[in-house]
Design an enzyme around this catalytic site. Structure first.
Site, mmCIF file in Angstrom:
data_model
loop_
_atom_site.group_PDB
_atom_site.id
_atom_site.type_symbol
_atom_site.label_atom_id
_atom_site.label_comp_id
_atom_site.label_asym_id
_atom_site.label_seq_id
_atom_site.Cartn_x
_atom_site.Cartn_y
_atom_site.Cartn_z
ATOM 1 N N LYS A 1 0.802 -1.171 -0.078
ATOM 2 C CA LYS A 1 0.056 0.038 -0.102
ATOM 3 C C LYS A 1 0.982 1.134 0.162
ATOM 4 O O LYS A 1 2.027 1.286 0.361
ATOM 5 C CB LYS A 1 -0.972 -0.078 1.266
ATOM 6 N N ASN B 1 -13.334 4.344 -4.718
ATOM 7 C CA ASN B 1 -12.832 4.615 -3.487
ATOM 8 C C ASN B 1 -12.224 5.867 -3.421
ATOM 9 O O ASN B 1 -11.744 6.331 -4.368
ATOM 10 C CB ASN B 1 -11.639 3.324 -3.326
ATOM 11 N N ASN C 1 5.074 1.069 -2.865
ATOM 12 C CA ASN C 1 4.515 1.949 -3.332
ATOM 13 C C ASN C 1 4.619 3.439 -2.508
ATOM 14 O O ASN C 1 4.595 3.395 -1.264
ATOM 15 C CB ASN C 1 2.970 1.680 -3.865
ATOM 16 N N ASN D 1 3.833 6.948 -6.954
ATOM 17 C CA ASN D 1 2.425 6.892 -6.937
ATOM 18 C C ASN D 1 2.156 8.524 -7.358
ATOM 19 O O ASN D 1 2.298 9.538 -6.283
ATOM 20 C CB ASN D 1 1.453 6.691 -5.900
ATOM 21 N N CYS E 1 -0.916 11.427 -6.307
ATOM 22 C CA CYS E 1 -1.435 12.117 -5.121
ATOM 23 C C CYS E 1 -1.458 13.804 -5.542
ATOM 24 O O CYS E 1 -0.994 14.103 -6.452
ATOM 25 C CB CYS E 1 -0.302 11.981 -4.336
ATOM 26 N N LYS F 1 3.994 5.188 -11.663
ATOM 27 C CA LYS F 1 2.463 4.839 -11.743
ATOM 28 C C LYS F 1 1.662 5.914 -12.496
ATOM 29 O O LYS F 1 1.333 6.982 -11.741
ATOM 30 C CB LYS F 1 1.793 4.132 -10.366
ATOM 31 N N THR G 1 -6.735 4.624 -10.998
ATOM 32 C CA THR G 1 -8.139 4.608 -11.056
ATOM 33 C C THR G 1 -8.535 5.830 -11.952
ATOM 34 O O THR G 1 -7.962 6.607 -12.017
ATOM 35 C CB THR G 1 -8.761 4.669 -9.762
ATOM 36 N N GLY H 1 -5.834 -3.017 -13.909
ATOM 37 C CA GLY H 1 -7.216 -2.481 -14.290
ATOM 38 C C GLY H 1 -8.123 -3.366 -14.722
ATOM 39 O O GLY H 1 -8.329 -3.782 -15.875
ATOM 40 N N GLY I 1 -6.029 -5.904 -8.727
ATOM 41 C CA GLY I 1 -6.268 -5.093 -7.748
ATOM 42 C C GLY I 1 -7.633 -5.252 -7.017
ATOM 43 O O GLY I 1 -7.492 -6.044 -6.237
#
Length: 300
Positions: free
Chosen positions: A44, A68, A98, A125, A128, A163, A191, A241, A263
């Site tokens: 995570k 989410n 990550n 990631n 953000c 990512k 996402t 995905g 995922g």
């Protein structure tokens, strides 16, 4: 039969890994899945300090998937180093951490802390919110993406995976920016931004109003973006995905992904990752495929 793949000099026993944020650090899922069977466990997202995440409700089911708005809640880098990495080190699987942050400095602090740990690769990631850019994600502007990629690359001891966010006009522009800045690999897609409204309460279902859509509904978009990107860059791609089974995973490989990540389906069926590994092996047996490398990007 060879299922090994290589990404930036790191060898994986097979191309199947977990998608960040859907598998914790593997502790809970180790009751269902033999982590030794997986190519990698992707943790995570972890920040330099603990994040509380967004207010609830922050998860909603939707047709063909889920929304989410967790907000990257995480206990911070100290807990990851003291608890999660030693746990994962017990298994014969690659460890990908990550990394998230709100400023470039946040990311660099985490990357430096991870330099002498057991992590094999770092996944950055860039979805953000960049607080200095008015909360526009780092991954939504090519120049921001170039800047953070090059800054992280200078500090990272491990190879870095950027990512990519699909919430952009041209995914190949973003992919090229990451590649030009020195990224070792790409993972995609993150996402898609979505929304759900309760017609009886006449209000938003998520406290955050919008959330990230994942699950089978996004797979055709993800496969298309992986294919486009594979034509545009030379660095490896980890495709994700909506992967629910081996056939889904194989679509990504055929489109040009070197590896795949499962995922949202981990929430539906915690055995999914192991089933995908077994399904790919069976496919290779059924079709007499000796080396998984011959499948990667074979659909032109």
């Amino acid at each position: 039969m060879n299922t090994k793949v290589n990404i930036a000099g790191v060898e994986f026993k097979n191309p199947v890994m977990t998608a960040s944020g859907t598998f914790g650090s593997g502790m809970e899922y180790s009751e269902f899945v033999d982590l030794n069977r997986l190519g990698a466990v992707v943790t995570k997202g972890v920040a330099n300090v603990p994040w509380e995440g967004n207010p609830t409700p922050r998860v909603a089911e939707t047709y063909g998937g889920m929304l989410n708005a967790i907000g990257l809640q995480n206990p911070g880098i100290d807990v990851l180093i003291e608890r999660d990495l030693p746990f994962l080190k017990k298994y014969d699987t690659r460890i990908i951490v990550n990394v998230c942050g709100k400023t470039v400095e946040d990311y660099l602090e985490v990357v430096e802390r991870l330099g002498d740990t057991e992590a094999d690769m770092l996944e950055i990631n860039v979805s953000c919110p960049n607080v200095k850019e008015g909360a526009i994600a780092f991954g939504q502007k090519a120049d921001s993406l170039f800047g953070i990629t090059s800054a992280v690359k200078k500090k990272a001891k491990q190879p870095i995976i950027m990512k990519l966010s699909p919430n952009v006009t041209d995914i190949t522009e973003m992919a090229r920016a990451a590649e030009a800045a020195g990224a070792d690999a790409l993972s995609m897609i993150n996402t898609l931004t979505g929304m759900k409204i309760d017609v009886h309460k006449r209000s938003f279902v998520l406290a955050n109003r919008t959330g990230g859509l994942s699950g089978p509904a996004v797979k055709p978009v993800a496969v298309r973006m992986v294919y486009q990107t594979a034509q545009a860059v030379k660095i490896p791609i980890i495709g994700m995905g909506g992967i629910a089974n081996a056939e889904d995973a194989l679509e990504f490989l055929l489109a040009g992904a070197t590896a795949v990540a499962v995922g949202a389906m981990n929430f539906v069926n915690p055995y999914t990752t192991a089933e995908v590994v077994e399904g790919i092996e069976k496919y290779m047996e059924d079709y007499g495929i000796e080396d998984i490398g011959s499948l990667i990007g074979s659909v032109k």
